[in-house]
Design an enzyme around this catalytic site. Structure first.
Site, mmCIF file in Angstrom:
data_model
loop_
_atom_site.group_PDB
_atom_site.id
_atom_site.type_symbol
_atom_site.label_atom_id
_atom_site.label_comp_id
_atom_site.label_asym_id
_atom_site.label_seq_id
_atom_site.Cartn_x
_atom_site.Cartn_y
_atom_site.Cartn_z
ATOM 1 N N ARG A 36 -8.345 6.855 -6.078
ATOM 2 C CA ARG A 36 -7.285 5.962 -6.561
ATOM 3 C C ARG A 36 -7.476 5.649 -8.031
ATOM 4 O O ARG A 36 -6.482 5.486 -8.779
ATOM 5 C CB ARG A 36 -7.285 4.665 -5.734
ATOM 6 C CG ARG A 36 -6.195 3.695 -6.174
ATOM 7 C CD ARG A 36 -5.956 2.558 -5.204
ATOM 8 N NE ARG A 36 -7.028 1.565 -5.203
ATOM 9 C CZ ARG A 36 -6.865 0.298 -4.787
ATOM 10 N NH1 ARG A 36 -5.688 -0.116 -4.348
ATOM 11 N NH2 ARG A 36 -7.886 -0.545 -4.789
ATOM 12 N N ALA A 96 -0.437 -0.387 -6.546
ATOM 13 C CA ALA A 96 -1.157 0.585 -5.731
ATOM 14 C C ALA A 96 -1.599 -0.162 -4.482
ATOM 15 O O ALA A 96 -2.331 -1.145 -4.565
ATOM 16 C CB ALA A 96 -2.361 1.146 -6.478
ATOM 17 N N SER A 97 -1.136 0.290 -3.331
ATOM 18 C CA SER A 97 -1.382 -0.433 -2.085
ATOM 19 C C SER A 97 -2.859 -0.394 -1.694
ATOM 20 O O SER A 97 -3.642 0.401 -2.208
ATOM 21 C CB SER A 97 -0.543 0.166 -0.951
ATOM 22 O OG SER A 97 0.826 0.072 -1.235
ATOM 23 N N MET A 98 -3.227 -1.271 -0.764
ATOM 24 C CA MET A 98 -4.574 -1.253 -0.207
ATOM 25 C C MET A 98 -4.854 0.123 0.379
ATOM 26 O O MET A 98 -4.023 0.677 1.104
ATOM 27 C CB MET A 98 -4.706 -2.296 0.902
ATOM 28 C CG MET A 98 -4.566 -3.719 0.458
ATOM 29 S SD MET A 98 -4.528 -4.873 1.870
ATOM 30 C CE MET A 98 -6.193 -4.642 2.520
#
Length: 389
Positions: A36, A96-98
């Site tokens: 990520r 940015a999602s978990m």
């Protein structure tokens, strides 16, 4: 932070995701290959669990802390207020999602090698790059409505060595020229599944999207299979999430003062024996308020702060100016209720609670959704027993 430290952080994150079942074995290689951190901007606003708020972290000033957050299971805001400012604003509009949410959704999407995938909401480009790792970059098309976000995602993917097709348009319109797709995944929440997504997904294909009502921010991912007619899709909810909404479906709220113009004066007053705990529950994402939203259409509720031993909970009808208020009081055996307007909103909420209890207090796993030309219908256990939402 050293490179060894960065790798240790990612390894620990991967181990945690595997132990919790969010990261499945078929996605381990993609997780390892696509970090990520490679898709995040230098300045981020990760959610800090200790303070309960988003904090500002700049890679140039605090590289160790930046990588710690990048490799943690927390959501990271990357844009505020649709990019109108450079710092922290009022409303988070891109993120940015978990990682746990990302890999749970990828698991539920059930993609196979060679599948063509349409992604709605490119964001940083991380999710699209993960998909490309599994199905090939030529099989992934992503749509992003925000010009700056789309440009950054293209740059992120190209710099990472996975250039992807990112279309700049409203994701609600789908991608008819590129259809049909085997899978459609949305990384922005919806209150109504656009017909274009059903149209662009082949019969037998899957649509995975965060879906919720106006009642609360408690959403759930829904996994829909497109029927043979290519016009309808149906499936169950798979688990709780909370996502930023598609811009066209954010839903503007007129505000409390537009409804309660004279205070409680003139409203009908009754009492209820329903307790605060029965209505609100105490844990996050228990499903109760999600169910209430399914049963009480076009209604928004707000929970006020407790003051002097009392907590008001307000309900607002979105199709008119109906409103209701229940005032929970510490130690009270009954709570006063006020209702105004053509809808008896508290009566509807109380009836929804009765229905939920009578149905065995169902959670997400027993609920489903069917979408088609006639709109959206929710159901419990069986699609044949459905109601409009």
């Amino acid at each position: 932070m050293t490179l060894d430290g960065v790798e240790e952080g990612r390894t620990e994150l991967g181990r945690s995701l595997l132990e919790r079942g969010a990261l499945t074995s078929d996605w381990v290689l993609a997780f390892a290959a696509v970090p990520r951190s490679a898709f995040l901007p230098r300045r981020i606003w990760p959610y800090d669990m200790d303070s309960g708020t988003s904090v500002s972290v700049d890679l140039r000033d605090e590289p160790g802390l930046w990588f710690t957050y990048a490799d943690s299971d927390v959501p990271v805001v990357t844009q505020w207020d649709d990019g109108r400012g450079t710092g922290r604003g009022v409303t988070a509009t891109s993120s940015a999602s978990m990682p746990s949410v990302v890999f749970r959704m990828l698991r539920d999407l059930d993609v196979k090698a060679g599948h063509r995938v349409l992604e709605i909401g490119t964001g940083t480009g991380w999710n699209a790059a993960l998909l490309a790792q599994r199905v090939g970059r030529e099989n992934v098309v992503s749509i992003e409505i925000d010009t700056a976000v789309a440009a950054a995602a293209r740059d992120n993917c190209a710099r990472f060595g996975t250039p992807l097709l990112v279309l700049e348009r409203d994701g609600a319109d789908g991608d008819e020229p590129g259809a049909p797709y085997d899978r459609t995944i949305a990384t922005a929440g919806v209150r109504a599944v656009p017909a274009a997504w059903v149209r662009d997904t082949r019969p037998g294909g899957l649509i995975l999207a965060p879906w919720g009502t106006h009642f609360s921010n408690e959403d759930a991912t829904v996994r829909l299979e497109v029927a043979g007619d290519g016009k309808t899709a149906s499936g169950r909810f798979t688990g709780p999430v909370e996502f930023m909404k598609l811009r066209a479906q954010r839903g503007e709220f007129a505000g409390h003062d537009a409804y309660v113009t004279k205070g409680l004066e003139g409203a009908d007053r009754t009492v209820t024996r329903i307790t605060e705990e029965e209505l609100l529950d105490t844990g996050p994402f228990t499903g109760r308020r999600f169910v209430l939203g399914l049963r009480v259409r076009d209604c928004r509720h707000q929970v006020a702060e407790r003051r002097n031993g009392a907590r008001p909970v307000w309900f607002y009808g979105l199709g008119d100016r109906s409103w209701a208020c229940v005032m929970f009081q510490d130690g009270g055996r009954e709570a006063p209720v006020w209702q105004s307007g053509p809808r008896r909103l508290w009566d509807e909420v109380a009836a929804a609670l009765d229905w939920w209890r009578g149905a065995g207090k169902p959670g997400y796993e027993r609920l489903g959704l069917t979408v088609g030309p006639q709109g959206q219908r929710a159901w419990l256990d069986d699609p044949s027993d459905a109601w409009d939402v």
